[in-house]
Structure formats: C-alpha cells, structure tokens
Design a protein around this motif. Sequence first.
Motif, PDB file in Angstrom:
ATOM      1  N   ILE A   1      -4.176   1.774  -7.402  1.00  0.00           N
ATOM      2  CA  ILE A   1      -4.934   2.449  -6.508  1.00  0.00           C
ATOM      3  C   ILE A   1      -4.693   3.919  -6.840  1.00  0.00           C
ATOM      4  CG2 ILE A   1      -4.903   3.367  -3.984  1.00  0.00           C
ATOM      5  CD1 ILE A   1      -3.969   0.581  -3.257  1.00  0.00           C
ATOM      6  N   ARG A   2      -3.653   4.449  -7.126  1.00  0.00           N
ATOM      7  CA  ARG A   2      -3.439   6.002  -7.295  1.00  0.00           C
ATOM      8  C   ARG A   2      -4.271   6.085  -8.746  1.00  0.00           C
ATOM      9  NH1 ARG A   2       0.461   8.980  -4.513  1.00  0.00           N
ATOM     10  NH2 ARG A   2       0.267   8.066  -2.451  1.00  0.00           N
TER      11      ARG A   2
ATOM     12  N   PHE B   1       0.925  -1.097   0.065  1.00  0.00           N
ATOM     13  CA  PHE B   1       0.006  -0.011   0.129  1.00  0.00           C
ATOM     14  C   PHE B   1       0.987   1.204   0.133  1.00  0.00           C
ATOM     15  CE2 PHE B   1      -2.833  -3.261   1.499  1.00  0.00           C
ATOM     16  CZ  PHE B   1      -3.932  -2.996   0.857  1.00  0.00           C
ATOM     17  N   TYR B   2       2.076   1.271   0.563  1.00  0.00           N
ATOM     18  CA  TYR B   2       2.974   2.385   0.722  1.00  0.00           C
ATOM     19  C   TYR B   2       4.010   2.378  -0.141  1.00  0.00           C
ATOM     20  CZ  TYR B   2      -0.583   3.349   4.151  1.00  0.00           C
ATOM     21  OH  TYR B   2      -1.791   3.676   5.033  1.00  0.00           O
TER      22      TYR B   2
ATOM     23  N   GLY C   1     -10.285  -4.036   7.330  1.00  0.00           N
ATOM     24  CA  GLY C   1     -11.482  -4.153   7.796  1.00  0.00           C
ATOM     25  C   GLY C   1     -12.334  -5.540   7.363  1.00  0.00           C
ATOM     26  N   MET C   2     -11.930  -5.825   6.028  1.00  0.00           N
ATOM     27  CA  MET C   2     -12.597  -6.985   5.284  1.00  0.00           C
ATOM     28  C   MET C   2     -11.997  -8.471   6.309  1.00  0.00           C
ATOM     29  SD  MET C   2     -12.503  -8.357   1.371  1.00  0.00           S
ATOM     30  CE  MET C   2     -10.549  -8.216   1.394  1.00  0.00           C
TER      31      MET C   2
ATOM     32  N   PHE D   1      -7.502   2.405   0.964  1.00  0.00           N
ATOM     33  CA  PHE D   1      -7.578   0.854   0.685  1.00  0.00           C
ATOM     34  C   PHE D   1      -7.061  -0.012   1.714  1.00  0.00           C
ATOM     35  CE2 PHE D   1      -8.702   2.651  -3.357  1.00  0.00           C
ATOM     36  CZ  PHE D   1      -9.425   1.775  -3.859  1.00  0.00           C
ATOM     37  N   GLU D   2      -5.935   0.387   2.382  1.00  0.00           N
ATOM     38  CA  GLU D   2      -5.506  -0.424   3.416  1.00  0.00           C
ATOM     39  C   GLU D   2      -6.449  -0.758   4.393  1.00  0.00           C
ATOM     40  OE1 GLU D   2      -1.790  -0.769   6.464  1.00  0.00           O
ATOM     41  OE2 GLU D   2      -2.343   1.069   6.024  1.00  0.00           O
TER      42      GLU D   2
END
Length: 405
Positions: free
Chosen positions: A186-187, A176-177, A218-219, A212-213
């Motif tokens: 994502i971007r 993610f980063y 959470g999922m 998104f992370e």
Amino acid sequence: MNKLSYPRDHLQEALKLRAPAWLKHSESVQALGELLDLLFFASLSTEEGDAIRIQAVIPIGTELDDVLDSYEPQDQNEPPQKAWFTIPLTPQPLNIDSLTKLSVATEFGRTALILSVTEESTLNITGIARRNPATNGGDVLFLSASAPGALSLLFADKEIMRYERGRLANPAPDLFYSDGPVRKAIRKSLEGLLADVKNKLLMPGDIGDRVFERLVRGMSATGRGGLILVHPKDSLDTKTEPPKHQAAKPSILASKVHQFFEASKTWINTVFRDKGEDFTYEMSQAINNRNFTQSAVDAVTDDIARLTAMDGALLLGPNLHIFGAGYKETTSATLPLYEASDAAGTMISPNEYSLGLHGTRHRAAVSFVASTGGFAFIASEDGPLKCLIHDGSRILFWRIRFPEL
C-alpha cells in the motif's frame, strides 16, 4: 476446548484469552452467552429469501448518545467527540423475530441496532445508530453476524471473540496498520502521494492505510462481492482493455487527500504559533477544516467502494489513480498461491492453496497479480475477504477480518 458447539459454549475460552477480567462477572457472562446464541439463530433466518446480516451495539452504563471516543486525541485541547449518531425507536423486546425484522432497516457495515438494558435486566431494541467514523466507537459492546452462523464480539473496537462454523476463529492480523507485506505494498503504491508527509508523528501518514481499509470495508458492505485491483503503473499498455466505466476524474480521491494534507498542515501551524487574541477562533477554524476534509476523503472513498458492486473489478493505479470500474482481467498468468496467517508474512502455509473451489474473481485476481506485480482485494459473497500480494515466484494471500462497523 475448540469443539463444534454453540457460541456461548466458547465464550469463556475467548474471554480467558482476550478479556479475562470479564470472567469475574459470571451473571453478565451468562447473559452475554445467551445473547450470542440469540444472534446465532437470528443469523440463520431469512427475510424475503435473503440472509439476515445483523449488527447491534450495547452502551455500558450510559445512553449511547453520551458515549465519547476513547482514542487519545492528537490535540490535547480538543475534547473527545461523540462516538454515535442515533435515531430512537419505540422500544421493542429483543427476540429473534424483532431482531430479524428490524435488521433490514440497517445498512451492514454502517449502521447498527441499539440494544438497551431494561430495569428488569432484559434487553430492548431502542433505535438505530451510526458510528462517528472519526472515533473508535467508545466503550461499548458491539456484536455482528456477517454471515449465517458467523459472529463477532467487540469492546472498544477490540475483537474479543469471533465464532465461525461452530468454533472459535483465530484473531485476524491487522494488515492495514501493522508492518508487513500488505502495508508495504500500500505504501509503495502511494509513494508520490505521501511524499509531502515529512513528520509521521504530526502528519496523517496513515491516511493511505485508512483509505484502503475503507475501500475494502465498503466493498464488503455491498453484500454482492467485489474485486479491487491495484496496478503498479499509472497508465495501461495498448494491449490492455480499459475498464468499461472509466473515471472522468481519475485523481478525484487523490485531490481530496491532498486537501486533507493541507488542512492538517494549517492545523499544525496554528497549534505551534504564538497565541494571539484571534488564536481561539483560528484554532476552531483549523480543526473544523481538518475534520471537514477528512470527512470528504471518507465520503469519496465510500462512494468509490460502491463501484465494486458492478460486474468486473475496480481498477486503481499508483497514488489512488482511478482507472475505472467494470474492468475484466483477460490474462491467464498464474503463480503458486500460499496462505499467510500473520501480518508480517512469516507464518506461511507449507502447502500450496488450490483455487479449485473458487470462481472467476479469484482467478482474475491471481492472473492480475501474477502478470502485473500489483496487488488485489477480493470480497466473496459466501467467504472471507482476501488480499493477494506478489511475492517473487509466488503469490501470498491473507484472509481479512476487521470490525464490521
């Protein structure tokens, strides 16, 4: 050494790789190894037929209530925030029975048991803690058993050891980063939303990565498995069956992000304006508003992530557009699937990955990515998180692992 054995037998190897200074404290390393073995056996237990998922935090040299965020603050005038919110409990000696009984009172991915060192150098369970999501948790030990026999050990939000199936597991890439195909996808999906972010040094340009992370975390935290599909278009064609539970306000998450952007701009303008007599008050108001709007983004993100617990997929579009939940992928498109093991997507298995051992979620994700060119995140009830990205004539996937709290 990477033979099949208990967690403590692999601890020194992990420390040599990721925290060699710890090896100077042999008694502490031995105690930590015994604790890892205790968590290992506790994770094999069940409570009313359900597997126990365990998370525990150990403050080092201080009370957990006094632990502060160890991130470098954006505003040097802003003091570090407290890293944990706690609920004290009557101390109970740490053992497999107390660990399994009290772990059911925690919510995996959100809260953890507090383990405190006694005067006799043993451990008691002394409460339940929730990490302040705006912090990295500070300098504490964090232990997690996400599945039977699967453990992770972190310090100051850095993974020190991960143990799965009797062996050390390779550190997971930070998808993610870190720059690579996942972050690029994502971007790209957020190009319109991030158009106002001109100065990446001053503005929260990583907010999309954070959202998104958090969605994927959470999922996973539901414990039911799930599927997030991200469509490259902001409308579905007439042949596509819409999600069963359509969003009445598809832009609700995007609007919260925009509010956060506006609050961040106000904060920046306040930092750099002339410091008049009302500066302290206005600065305090700007910081509070920025923190409030960031918390609102996190809260809405968490609530949306819970929708993945329903049958079907959570379907998103560009710029965090929410089509809805309960989406059923009906195409049978396919492309060859290959596993990547680094964030940059340069270390790719030469062998095609077989979906034969997986079920409908994986097949639906592959069909969606192959037919739309979008990307997908999968949470299995009995396996690692995965991200699938369209890559020309194939699909690349990554196994996702990150600190569980």
